[in-house]
Design a protein around this motif. Structure first.
Motif, PDB file in Angstrom:
ATOM      1  N   GLY A 123      27.152  37.116 -23.895  1.00  0.00           N
ATOM      2  CA  GLY A 123      27.649  38.302 -24.566  1.00  0.00           C
ATOM      3  C   GLY A 123      29.047  38.048 -25.107  1.00  0.00           C
ATOM      4  O   GLY A 123      29.296  37.083 -25.826  1.00  0.00           O
ATOM      5  N   SER A 124      29.969  38.902 -24.733  1.00  0.00           N
ATOM      6  CA  SER A 124      31.350  38.764 -25.199  1.00  0.00           C
ATOM      7  C   SER A 124      32.221  37.942 -24.256  1.00  0.00           C
ATOM      8  O   SER A 124      33.410  37.753 -24.506  1.00  0.00           O
ATOM      9  CB  SER A 124      31.985  40.150 -25.374  1.00  0.00           C
ATOM     10  OG  SER A 124      32.004  40.842 -24.132  1.00  0.00           O
ATOM     11  N   THR A 125      31.632  37.455 -23.166  1.00  0.00           N
ATOM     12  CA  THR A 125      32.402  36.737 -22.146  1.00  0.00           C
ATOM     13  C   THR A 125      32.139  35.238 -22.230  1.00  0.00           C
ATOM     14  O   THR A 125      30.985  34.805 -22.284  1.00  0.00           O
ATOM     15  CB  THR A 125      32.042  37.229 -20.726  1.00  0.00           C
ATOM     16  OG1 THR A 125      32.216  38.640 -20.658  1.00  0.00           O
ATOM     17  CG2 THR A 125      32.930  36.568 -19.689  1.00  0.00           C
ATOM     18  N   GLU A 126      33.222  34.463 -22.245  1.00  0.00           N
ATOM     19  CA  GLU A 126      33.103  33.000 -22.239  1.00  0.00           C
ATOM     20  C   GLU A 126      33.539  32.467 -20.890  1.00  0.00           C
ATOM     21  O   GLU A 126      34.562  32.889 -20.351  1.00  0.00           O
ATOM     22  CB  GLU A 126      33.946  32.381 -23.346  1.00  0.00           C
ATOM     23  CG  GLU A 126      33.720  30.871 -23.488  1.00  0.00           C
ATOM     24  CD  GLU A 126      34.358  30.314 -24.746  1.00  0.00           C
ATOM     25  OE1 GLU A 126      33.626  29.959 -25.693  1.00  0.00           O
ATOM     26  OE2 GLU A 126      35.603  30.255 -24.767  1.00  0.00           O
ATOM     27  N   PHE A 127      32.757  31.566 -20.348  1.00  0.00           N
ATOM     28  CA  PHE A 127      33.037  30.984 -19.048  1.00  0.00           C
ATOM     29  C   PHE A 127      33.407  29.517 -19.209  1.00  0.00           C
ATOM     30  O   PHE A 127      32.816  28.800 -20.023  1.00  0.00           O
ATOM     31  CB  PHE A 127      31.818  31.109 -18.127  1.00  0.00           C
ATOM     32  CG  PHE A 127      31.436  32.521 -17.809  1.00  0.00           C
ATOM     33  CD1 PHE A 127      32.049  33.195 -16.758  1.00  0.00           C
ATOM     34  CD2 PHE A 127      30.489  33.189 -18.566  1.00  0.00           C
ATOM     35  CE1 PHE A 127      31.708  34.502 -16.462  1.00  0.00           C
ATOM     36  CE2 PHE A 127      30.141  34.494 -18.275  1.00  0.00           C
ATOM     37  CZ  PHE A 127      30.753  35.159 -17.224  1.00  0.00           C
ATOM     38  N   LYS A 128      34.377  29.093 -18.420  1.00  0.00           N
ATOM     39  CA  LYS A 128      34.810  27.696 -18.395  1.00  0.00           C
ATOM     40  C   LYS A 128      34.324  27.069 -17.096  1.00  0.00           C
ATOM     41  O   LYS A 128      34.590  27.592 -16.015  1.00  0.00           O
ATOM     42  CB  LYS A 128      36.332  27.621 -18.493  1.00  0.00           C
ATOM     43  CG  LYS A 128      36.897  26.212 -18.428  1.00  0.00           C
ATOM     44  CD  LYS A 128      38.417  26.261 -18.512  1.00  0.00           C
ATOM     45  CE  LYS A 128      39.047  24.897 -18.336  1.00  0.00           C
ATOM     46  NZ  LYS A 128      40.534  24.965 -18.378  1.00  0.00           N
ATOM     47  N   VAL A 129      33.605  25.970 -17.216  1.00  0.00           N
ATOM     48  CA  VAL A 129      33.040  25.281 -16.058  1.00  0.00           C
ATOM     49  C   VAL A 129      33.551  23.848 -16.031  1.00  0.00           C
ATOM     50  O   VAL A 129      33.462  23.126 -17.034  1.00  0.00           O
ATOM     51  CB  VAL A 129      31.493  25.305 -16.084  1.00  0.00           C
ATOM     52  CG1 VAL A 129      30.920  24.529 -14.904  1.00  0.00           C
ATOM     53  CG2 VAL A 129      30.975  26.747 -16.077  1.00  0.00           C
ATOM     54  N   ILE A 130      34.086  23.441 -14.899  1.00  0.00           N
ATOM     55  CA  ILE A 130      34.601  22.080 -14.707  1.00  0.00           C
ATOM     56  C   ILE A 130      33.626  21.308 -13.823  1.00  0.00           C
ATOM     57  O   ILE A 130      33.199  21.803 -12.769  1.00  0.00           O
ATOM     58  CB  ILE A 130      35.993  22.114 -14.043  1.00  0.00           C
ATOM     59  CG1 ILE A 130      36.997  22.838 -14.955  1.00  0.00           C
ATOM     60  CG2 ILE A 130      36.476  20.704 -13.721  1.00  0.00           C
ATOM     61  CD1 ILE A 130      38.340  23.097 -14.288  1.00  0.00           C
ATOM     62  N   SER A 168      38.509  29.227 -13.867  1.00  0.00           N
ATOM     63  CA  SER A 168      37.394  28.291 -14.065  1.00  0.00           C
ATOM     64  C   SER A 168      36.450  28.297 -12.883  1.00  0.00           C
ATOM     65  O   SER A 168      36.838  28.596 -11.747  1.00  0.00           O
ATOM     66  CB  SER A 168      37.917  26.861 -14.278  1.00  0.00           C
ATOM     67  OG  SER A 168      38.796  26.799 -15.377  1.00  0.00           O
ATOM     68  N   LEU A 169      35.204  27.917 -13.154  1.00  0.00           N
ATOM     69  CA  LEU A 169      34.217  27.624 -12.116  1.00  0.00           C
ATOM     70  C   LEU A 169      34.164  26.108 -11.972  1.00  0.00           C
ATOM     71  O   LEU A 169      33.961  25.401 -12.956  1.00  0.00           O
ATOM     72  CB  LEU A 169      32.839  28.149 -12.517  1.00  0.00           C
ATOM     73  CG  LEU A 169      32.713  29.653 -12.787  1.00  0.00           C
ATOM     74  CD1 LEU A 169      31.455  29.950 -13.577  1.00  0.00           C
ATOM     75  CD2 LEU A 169      32.703  30.420 -11.480  1.00  0.00           C
ATOM     76  N   VAL A 170      34.362  25.602 -10.765  1.00  0.00           N
ATOM     77  CA  VAL A 170      34.287  24.162 -10.521  1.00  0.00           C
ATOM     78  C   VAL A 170      32.909  23.877  -9.932  1.00  0.00           C
ATOM     79  O   VAL A 170      32.605  24.283  -8.809  1.00  0.00           O
ATOM     80  CB  VAL A 170      35.401  23.695  -9.564  1.00  0.00           C
ATOM     81  CG1 VAL A 170      35.300  22.187  -9.327  1.00  0.00           C
ATOM     82  CG2 VAL A 170      36.778  24.053 -10.134  1.00  0.00           C
ATOM     83  N   HIS A 171      32.071  23.187 -10.709  1.00  0.00           N
ATOM     84  CA  HIS A 171      30.661  22.981 -10.347  1.00  0.00           C
ATOM     85  C   HIS A 171      30.432  21.544  -9.890  1.00  0.00           C
ATOM     86  O   HIS A 171      30.735  20.595 -10.614  1.00  0.00           O
ATOM     87  CB  HIS A 171      29.773  23.298 -11.557  1.00  0.00           C
ATOM     88  CG  HIS A 171      28.315  23.081 -11.305  1.00  0.00           C
ATOM     89  ND1 HIS A 171      27.444  22.651 -12.289  1.00  0.00           N
ATOM     90  CD2 HIS A 171      27.562  23.243 -10.178  1.00  0.00           C
ATOM     91  CE1 HIS A 171      26.224  22.565 -11.784  1.00  0.00           C
ATOM     92  NE2 HIS A 171      26.271  22.902 -10.507  1.00  0.00           N
ATOM     93  N   LEU A 172      29.878  21.389  -8.702  1.00  0.00           N
ATOM     94  CA  LEU A 172      29.553  20.083  -8.138  1.00  0.00           C
ATOM     95  C   LEU A 172      28.036  19.973  -8.041  1.00  0.00           C
ATOM     96  O   LEU A 172      27.420  20.419  -7.061  1.00  0.00           O
ATOM     97  CB  LEU A 172      30.175  19.913  -6.751  1.00  0.00           C
ATOM     98  CG  LEU A 172      31.683  19.653  -6.654  1.00  0.00           C
ATOM     99  CD1 LEU A 172      32.490  20.835  -7.186  1.00  0.00           C
ATOM    100  CD2 LEU A 172      32.073  19.375  -5.204  1.00  0.00           C
ATOM    101  N   SER A 223      39.987  35.953  -7.808  1.00  0.00           N
ATOM    102  CA  SER A 223      40.440  36.823  -8.898  1.00  0.00           C
ATOM    103  C   SER A 223      39.524  36.765 -10.116  1.00  0.00           C
ATOM    104  O   SER A 223      39.550  37.655 -10.972  1.00  0.00           O
ATOM    105  CB  SER A 223      41.872  36.457  -9.314  1.00  0.00           C
ATOM    106  OG  SER A 223      41.911  35.155  -9.882  1.00  0.00           O
ATOM    107  N   LEU A 224      38.687  35.734 -10.210  1.00  0.00           N
ATOM    108  CA  LEU A 224      37.761  35.618 -11.329  1.00  0.00           C
ATOM    109  C   LEU A 224      36.685  36.698 -11.264  1.00  0.00           C
ATOM    110  O   LEU A 224      36.127  37.096 -12.294  1.00  0.00           O
ATOM    111  CB  LEU A 224      37.129  34.225 -11.340  1.00  0.00           C
ATOM    112  CG  LEU A 224      36.321  33.806 -12.564  1.00  0.00           C
ATOM    113  CD1 LEU A 224      37.160  33.879 -13.833  1.00  0.00           C
ATOM    114  CD2 LEU A 224      35.773  32.397 -12.379  1.00  0.00           C
ATOM    115  N   GLN A 225      36.365  37.151 -10.057  1.00  0.00           N
ATOM    116  CA  GLN A 225      35.367  38.203  -9.842  1.00  0.00           C
ATOM    117  C   GLN A 225      34.047  37.891 -10.545  1.00  0.00           C
ATOM    118  O   GLN A 225      33.444  38.740 -11.203  1.00  0.00           O
ATOM    119  CB  GLN A 225      35.916  39.564 -10.297  1.00  0.00           C
ATOM    120  CG  GLN A 225      37.136  40.012  -9.499  1.00  0.00           C
ATOM    121  CD  GLN A 225      37.605  41.401  -9.881  1.00  0.00           C
ATOM    122  OE1 GLN A 225      37.542  41.807 -11.034  1.00  0.00           O
ATOM    123  NE2 GLN A 225      38.074  42.152  -8.889  1.00  0.00           N
TER     124      GLN A 225
END
Length: 217
Positions: free
Chosen positions: A13-20, A63-67, A95-97
């Protein structure tokens, strides 16, 4: 410590997520859900890099840190038993909720990612002397981990402080695991643990972190 990563973007939608993610797969790393507790088995490289990613989570609150590791093959002595399952891991700041129910869609929409190398403080920079261990057990303590499970992924949600304070468990396994000499049959492997007595777990289960030097091909 220099840590190669890839940075991915996904839009819902209108939300962009950053994943590391780690730039190279964490081949010798598994996370097993035993219902009452969690077991992690790592070689030296995986322990070192996960310690780095744990540290990075402390300084990346947006950010979301994905392993990714749920498809990895574990060491023979740690094969999943009936009723257990292997999981991926996501580290994120409270705080990212972020709602874990959105993860499957985010994961599916991730782009190829762009490579980057981040410089992190070395493991020795974690100063245990300044950590107030007694304060961790106060009712007012908000520096706690909380866990959620969704889409074969364990979400570890916490504050910057609790990520910084607990990264040492992985660095300890990387540093001491390879040269460990068993001194008692009850302790055949070097390990560390995110334990309820540490005052870092809120409604989170304990995580046993074990060094494994021998892995199946």
């Amino acid at each position: 410590m220099k840590l190669p990563i890839t940075i991915h973007q996904a839009r819902l939608g209108s939300t962009e997520f950053k994943v590391i993610r780690p730039a190279r797969p964490l081949v010798h790393a598994v996370l097993i859900d035993h219902d009452r507790h969690l077991d992690t088995y790592l070689d030296q490289d995986a322990a070192q890099r996960i310690g780095g990613l744990w540290t990075l989570a402390a300084s990346s609150p947006r950010s979301l840190v994905h392993l990714p590791m749920r498809g990895n093959r574990g060491p023979s002595h740690a094969l999943p038993e009936d009723g257990t399952r292997q999981l991926d891991l996501v580290l994120l700041h409270h705080s990212l909720q972020f709602a874990p129910s959105r993860w499957k869609e985010v994961r599916r929409r991730l782009g190829p990612g762009r490579p980057q190398t981040v410089t992190l403080p070395g493991a020795g920079h974690t100063d245990e002397a300044v950590t107030d261990h007694e304060a961790r057990h106060y009712q007012e303590n908000r520096d706690l981990f909380h866990q959620h499970l969704h889409a074969e992924t364990l979400f570890m949600t916490g504050s910057a402080k609790v990520f910084r304070d607990t990264a040492r468990h992985f660095f300890d396994v990387a540093r001491n695991g390879p040269g460990y000499a068993p001194v008692h049959p009850s302790y055949p492997h070097f390990c560390s643990e995110l334990h309820s007595n540490d005052g870092t777990l809120g409604d989170a289960r304990e995580i046993h972190i074990e060094y494994c030097g021998q892995w199946d091909a």
